[in-house]
Enzyme design. Structure first.
Site, PDB file in Angstrom:
ATOM      1  N   HIS A  73       0.820  -1.224   0.000  1.00  0.00           N
ATOM      2  CA  HIS A  73       0.000   0.000   0.000  1.00  0.00           C
ATOM      3  C   HIS A  73       0.848   1.266   0.000  1.00  0.00           C
ATOM      4  O   HIS A  73       0.313   2.368  -0.201  1.00  0.00           O
ATOM      5  CB  HIS A  73      -0.978  -0.007   1.181  1.00  0.00           C
ATOM      6  N   ASP A 119      -0.576  -7.508   1.791  1.00  0.00           N
ATOM      7  CA  ASP A 119      -0.007  -6.158   1.763  1.00  0.00           C
ATOM      8  C   ASP A 119       1.511  -6.244   1.961  1.00  0.00           C
ATOM      9  O   ASP A 119       2.041  -5.948   3.040  1.00  0.00           O
ATOM     10  CB  ASP A 119      -0.662  -5.305   2.849  1.00  0.00           C
ATOM     11  N   GLY A 212       3.156   6.759   8.527  1.00  0.00           N
ATOM     12  CA  GLY A 212       4.581   6.888   8.285  1.00  0.00           C
ATOM     13  C   GLY A 212       5.371   5.680   8.742  1.00  0.00           C
ATOM     14  O   GLY A 212       6.504   5.467   8.315  1.00  0.00           O
ATOM     15  N   SER A 214       4.121   2.673   8.229  1.00  0.00           N
ATOM     16  CA  SER A 214       3.719   1.631   7.283  1.00  0.00           C
ATOM     17  C   SER A 214       4.921   1.067   6.537  1.00  0.00           C
ATOM     18  O   SER A 214       5.850   1.796   6.178  1.00  0.00           O
ATOM     19  CB  SER A 214       2.726   2.197   6.264  1.00  0.00           C
ATOM     20  N   GLY A 215       4.888  -0.229   6.308  1.00  0.00           N
ATOM     21  CA  GLY A 215       5.963  -0.884   5.576  1.00  0.00           C
ATOM     22  C   GLY A 215       7.146  -1.259   6.432  1.00  0.00           C
ATOM     23  O   GLY A 215       7.998  -2.048   6.020  1.00  0.00           O
TER      24      GLY A 215
END
Length: 267
Positions: A73, A119, A212, A214-215
């Site tokens: 995402h 994801d 922020g 995320s990932g």
């Protein structure tokens, strides 16, 4: 337990995986704190030119000399991306840090935007990196490994310090104990949104992953002192960063070891 690493070249160097030169100072602080500089040397800053200038948008984990693991995402085909490695403070020049172009982006082919299924994504760097005290790869868990309820893991990133608050300049770490699937999938928790290919962490209403983050990685320590990245930050409550019984939900890396291997070997 076998430490999973992409390609034998990683373990053939002076730097293995998951063993930082500067060991993290891990505490029971759940509200988040500044990380020890360069104690999570696989942590990267994924940056985009979506606003007309380069800015941090997501985190990620270096898993080999030229591959980074992050969330699907985080990607938009209309923008360019670059990766900063070896960073602690995003606003200052730091010796040993690198900035590389994202040469190839591979989101999971079955990524579902609406339900946040699968994801996960891989980024191939424009050139391989040389490992150092401040840049080294994460270890990944064995395929199918399930973290036990309450496992003391740490999320790291430069995400917002609070709901609608500013993005952090200094890399943050926060203790997020694992919540098992039976609990996380309860109706008053994440219900059907939490699948068995996800791992939940936190949910105490004090600290969670925020915009922020995320990932970025969920880092969990092994008995031998090494660290595995067990999760990729996927989603949390849309109302707030810290909501009781709404833990951070991460893509469970152990469910995608086969996919990671296939993508790396064919690209």
């Amino acid at each position: 337990m076998e430490r999973f690493v992409i390609f034998a070249i990683v373990v053939a160097t002076a730097y293995g995986c998951g063993l930082p030169t500067f060991a993290p100072v891990v505490t029971r602080v759940v509200a988040g704190e500044d990380a020890r500089p360069h104690s999570w040397p696989w942590q990267i800053s994924l940056q985009s030119d979506s606003s007309g200038r380069w800015r941090h948008v997501c985190g990620g984990s270096l898993i080999s000399p030229d591959w980074v693991l992050t969330a699907a995402h985080c990607m938009n085909k209309h923008y360019r991306y670059r990766v900063e490695l070896g960073k602690h403070n995003l606003k200052t020049a730091e010796e040993g840090s690198l900035r590389l172009r994202a040469a190839k982006i591979i989101p999971h082919e079955d990524y579902n935007t609406m339900l946040s299924r699968n994801d996960i994504a891989l980024i191939k760097l424009s050139s391989p990196v040389t490992f150092s005290d401040t840049i080294m790869p994460a270890c990944l868990p064995d395929s199918g490994f399930i973290l036990p309820h309450g496992a003391p893991c740490y999320v790291t990133g430069w995400g917002r310090l609070s709901t609608s608050g500013p993005m952090s300049v200094i890399l943050q770490q926060a203790l997020l104990p694992v919540v098992d699937h039976d609990t996380c999938s309860q109706e008053d928790w994440w219900s059907l949104l939490a699948t068995d290919k996800m791992v939940c962490a936190g949910g105490d209403g004090i600290k969670a992953g925020c915009n922020g983050d995320s990932g970025g990685p969920l880092n969990c320590q092994n008995p031998d002192g090494s660290w595995d990245v067990h999760g990729v930050v996927s989603f949390g409550s849309g109302q707030s960063c810290n909501v009781l019984q709404k833990p951070t939900v991460l893509t469970q890396v152990s469910s995608y070891i086969g996919w990671i291997n296939r993508m790396v070997t064919t690209n």
